[in-house]
Design a protein around this motif. Structure first.
Motif, short mmCIF file in Angstrom:
data_model
loop_
_atom_site.label_atom_id
_atom_site.label_comp_id
_atom_site.label_asym_id
_atom_site.label_seq_id
_atom_site.Cartn_x
_atom_site.Cartn_y
_atom_site.Cartn_z
N VAL A 70 -10.29 -30.67 41.66
CA VAL A 70 -10.73 -30.65 40.27
C VAL A 70 -10.42 -29.30 39.61
N SER A 71 -10.77 -28.21 40.30
CA SER A 71 -10.51 -26.88 39.75
C SER A 71 -9.02 -26.70 39.47
N LEU A 72 -8.25 -27.16 40.42
CA LEU A 72 -6.81 -27.02 40.31
C LEU A 72 -6.27 -27.75 39.08
N LEU A 73 -6.78 -28.93 38.87
CA LEU A 73 -6.36 -29.75 37.73
C LEU A 73 -6.75 -29.07 36.42
N LEU A 74 -7.98 -28.57 36.37
CA LEU A 74 -8.46 -27.91 35.15
C LEU A 74 -7.63 -26.66 34.87
N ALA A 75 -7.35 -25.90 35.93
CA ALA A 75 -6.68 -24.61 35.74
C ALA A 75 -5.20 -24.80 35.47
N LYS A 76 -4.55 -25.64 36.26
CA LYS A 76 -3.10 -25.78 36.07
C LYS A 76 -2.79 -26.27 34.67
N SER A 77 -3.53 -27.26 34.20
CA SER A 77 -3.24 -27.80 32.87
C SER A 77 -3.55 -26.76 31.79
N SER A 78 -4.58 -25.95 31.99
CA SER A 78 -4.93 -24.93 30.99
C SER A 78 -3.89 -23.83 30.96
N VAL A 79 -3.51 -23.35 32.15
CA VAL A 79 -2.53 -22.26 32.21
C VAL A 79 -1.18 -22.74 31.65
N ASP A 80 -0.82 -23.98 32.00
CA ASP A 80 0.42 -24.54 31.46
C ASP A 80 0.35 -24.60 29.93
N PHE A 81 -0.83 -24.91 29.40
CA PHE A 81 -0.97 -24.96 27.95
C PHE A 81 -0.78 -23.57 27.33
N TYR A 82 -1.39 -22.57 27.94
CA TYR A 82 -1.22 -21.20 27.40
C TYR A 82 0.25 -20.80 27.43
N ARG A 83 0.95 -21.18 28.47
CA ARG A 83 2.39 -20.88 28.54
C ARG A 83 3.12 -21.55 27.40
N TYR A 84 2.73 -22.80 27.15
CA TYR A 84 3.35 -23.55 26.07
C TYR A 84 3.07 -22.88 24.72
N VAL A 85 1.81 -22.45 24.55
CA VAL A 85 1.42 -21.80 23.28
C VAL A 85 2.28 -20.54 23.07
N GLN A 86 2.45 -19.78 24.14
CA GLN A 86 3.19 -18.52 23.99
C GLN A 86 4.70 -18.76 23.92
N ASP A 87 5.23 -19.59 24.82
CA ASP A 87 6.69 -19.75 24.91
C ASP A 87 7.24 -20.70 23.85
N GLU A 88 6.51 -21.79 23.58
CA GLU A 88 7.06 -22.81 22.67
C GLU A 88 6.53 -22.67 21.24
N MET A 89 5.25 -22.33 21.13
CA MET A 89 4.69 -22.19 19.79
C MET A 89 4.87 -20.78 19.25
N GLY A 90 5.25 -19.87 20.14
CA GLY A 90 5.53 -18.50 19.70
C GLY A 90 4.30 -17.70 19.33
#
Lengths: 439, 439
Positions: A70-90
């Protein structure tokens, strides 16, 4: 507005009020508003801006490496989102994937090996460093301290290093700012400098009789009593971190978490320069966020902060560190001197003659049961707490789950199309395997 | 001795100190001493005699009817032991197996049917009463109230009655007395009128340096700081009920339970005489311990007390009833008037014109996670708590499990040769199915 009693606001009726403009409250408010654009959503906080409480005290660790599913799922999806925010949304979050390096004794490495396959299977990228490699890459590291002091402490030598590639650090205030701005763009509202006294419970329907609500009546939360008046709301989200039980206990709702102080000490100086330029781990050419071997449950960590050419040093302890809510927790210099420094200086002698240049403290809200966050609902009140120190790493997922609960959905779609059954991290039908990597 | 600072006691070093001379502490002390006769064991309590705290406030319900496998095991073995104590050892406990009668709506009976087979398979003797039978056996019962008030409250009619034959009432003070006397016979010691300030943690071994214990040192509990001095002990047992978290929080140990007030109102009067002579349920020819249908989580119960020709009336509520530790909880007359009486008078009109002749209140220590007790160990400190209102029904088993933990046994032999893995009711590897019959 920032002072005095509520004017027009007090007569306003919101679809949802979110208590707490920390990282969890902001992520919740954003996802709530994004999924339900017509909803009137108000975020309130006792501070005078967003993310000024424990979010501001955070070490900003950001990792996908957890042992529990569960922790892994919560964290991986959140960290992936932050990467998306920074890399894709700028949107810059100061997200630096400089890695997490766990320096493990032989025994601890054996424990890691038991979960290694499962972690890798979930797509977590892990690299193992032999002791010799570590010594070569990090000349300042003494993997096998042998001084008299190290014997007294009972230090064991480092056997291997476990390196999480997709971990790193992030600026919590920038993640907060991202959510805050997006939420505002969606016409979400804020009210700062307002203190919640209690959540009001009302009978539904009310009979207009004295002493309501009666125990046998249908009840619902009708809003929030504050130092500046009453704010009516159809739904209430509690994202108050260490204050959550102060709000929920009086209502007879047990959130099963307790606050515990954690301190951070900032250390800088010429002897650390080489460490700040450690190569071989990431493109940032800096020491990863590094965890020294645990000594009887006590774990010291080193977090590089390149911009200020310093390291943040912290530690986690367990038995003996009291559970206590404090309004203004402070860092104890003795804690650095007697607890952290003896261990830090053995493995990294370059720290030996340096003293912290400043320090601060915040409160973890700890779920002692399984170290994993809790998102649950009682009537029309949803609370998200118990992040146990990894709130930044999991905030995005928690905001989505709180939103899904509001919408009555049993399944939540996390970022990256991962799915989780919301009730798994609730209290009634909790289905969480205990997290081993609580830091 | 009862006053002043500790004399010889303070310099005495006990093998074990048990904090709390309530039912759990006494059962623990007895089994500890019985299994280890050479151990020096001291029981301490802030009151001036045993069982004067929440044990004295208890309704003395004693039942083997639980839905969770663990609760059932704890309760059945404990109740069987009390029967053995009274029937075979000849120690009167005022144990009266007058039965538990759950008056259920159609919906609640369907829920019961889902667990019925499992309960019966465990040897729990259950009898189902049809509504007509109930009406005939209990002429004072109105199974289908239809007044205006009952409509406002939203009462549903009673569909069937579920009767637990091997349930009843017991005098908590006599169970306590049994353990107290047996413990004394084994040369167990008591010290009353003594208040615990804190449990002392010491480094083990100590280095003789300032500010010990350090976070990296091996630590153990060395004894109890009291208002009358320090008592040294090799092991500490915390059985302090609602005070447990007050003792353990400062040490960084979360016992995951919170206190909640429960009240009892004593009602007597001529209109209740027929109810006191209800036939057809048990040889005692009295109304069983009876539970009215739950109304939105609110459950009123009636407990006959033949000796004083009265009924004790109580209720359990959930949301809206605050978690709060109180030194002197008191019963609220309004609670009877506005919450209990409207429901009680509808199903049992004979109560309508009566008022409580007295009342009292105590604290449940509630485990909100699964409603089942917790027995766990941190270093050389063992705590037994979270009885959630069924402490009397489970005390004997909890005392045996605490003793087994002390002995380092993974499996505990309960009374009647039943066995339980102690770690199942600990926090680290908890394996408890949620209890549905929390009253």
């Amino acid at each position: 507005m920032d002072r005095g009693t509520l004017g027009s606001e007090s007569s306003k009726h919101y679809d949802a009020v979110v208590i707490g403009a920390g990282i969890i409250g902001l992520a919740t408010a954003y996802h709530l508003k994004q999924s339900n654009p017509n909803l009137s959503v108000l975020v309130i906080d006792r501070m005078h801006a967003a993310a000024q409480g424990d979010t501001a005290k955070s070490a900003g660790g950001c990792r996908d490496m957890f042992t529990s599913e569960v922790s892994l799922l919560l964290a991986k999806s959140s960290v992936d989102f932050y990467r998306y925010v920074q890399d894709e949304m700028g949107f810059n979050l100061n997200l630096e994937m400089l890695g997490y390096l766990f320096l493990l004794t032989h025994r601890k490495f054996s424990e890691f090996e038991r979960v290694e396959n499962r972690i890798r299977k979930e797509g977590i990228r892990v690299r193992i460093f032999e002791r010799d490699e570590l010594a070569e890459l990090i000349p300042d590291l003494v993997p096998d301290p042998s001084s008299e002091q190290s014997k007294i402490i009972g230090l064991e030598q480092i056997y291997k290093g476990v390196f999480g590639q997709d971990c790193g650090i992030v600026a919590p205030e920038l993640v907060a700012k991202f959510y805050e701005e997006q939420f505002k763009k969606l016409n979400g509202e804020f009210l700062f400098g307002i203190e919640v006294k209690t959540l009001r419970i009302e009978a539904k329907p009310t009979l207009g009789l004295p002493n309501e609500p009666y125990a046998w009546q249908e009840k619902a939360f009708s809003g929030v009593e504050t130092n500046r008046g009453f704010i009516r709301a159809d739904s209430i989200f509690v994202a108050s971190g260490s204050r959550t039980s102060i709000l929920l206990d009086p209502l007879g709702v047990d959130c099963l978490t307790k606050p515990k102080k954690r301190m951070i000490f900032r250390v800088r100086g010429e002897p650390l320069n080489r460490l700040l330029q450690t190569k071989g781990f990431s493109d940032f050419n800096v020491l990863p966020f590094t965890f020294l071997p645990k000594v009887r449950g006590f774990e010291v960590w080193i977090r590089p902060t390149r911009g200020e050419k310093s390291f943040w040093i912290g530690a986690s302890d367990d038995i003996g560190r009291r559970y206590l809510f404090e309004d203004e927790p402070t860092a104890e210099e003795n804690y650095y001197t007697y607890n952290i420094s003896p261990i830090l200086s053995e493995f990294f002698p370059c720290f030996a003659n340096l003293r912290p240049v400043n320090s601060w403290a915040g409160l973890y809200d700890i779920n002692a049961l399984d170290g994993t966050p809790i998102v649950d609902q009682v009537s029309n009140c949803i609370f998200a707490i118990g992040t146990s120190g990894s709130g930044i790493s999991k905030a995005d997922a928690l905001g989505r789950i709180a939103t899904a609960l509001f919408q009555g959905k049993t399944e939540t779609r996390l970022f990256g199309n991962k799915r989780i059954t919301a009730s798994r991290i609730g209290l009634t039908n909790r289905a969480v395997d205990k997290e081993e990597f609580v830091i």
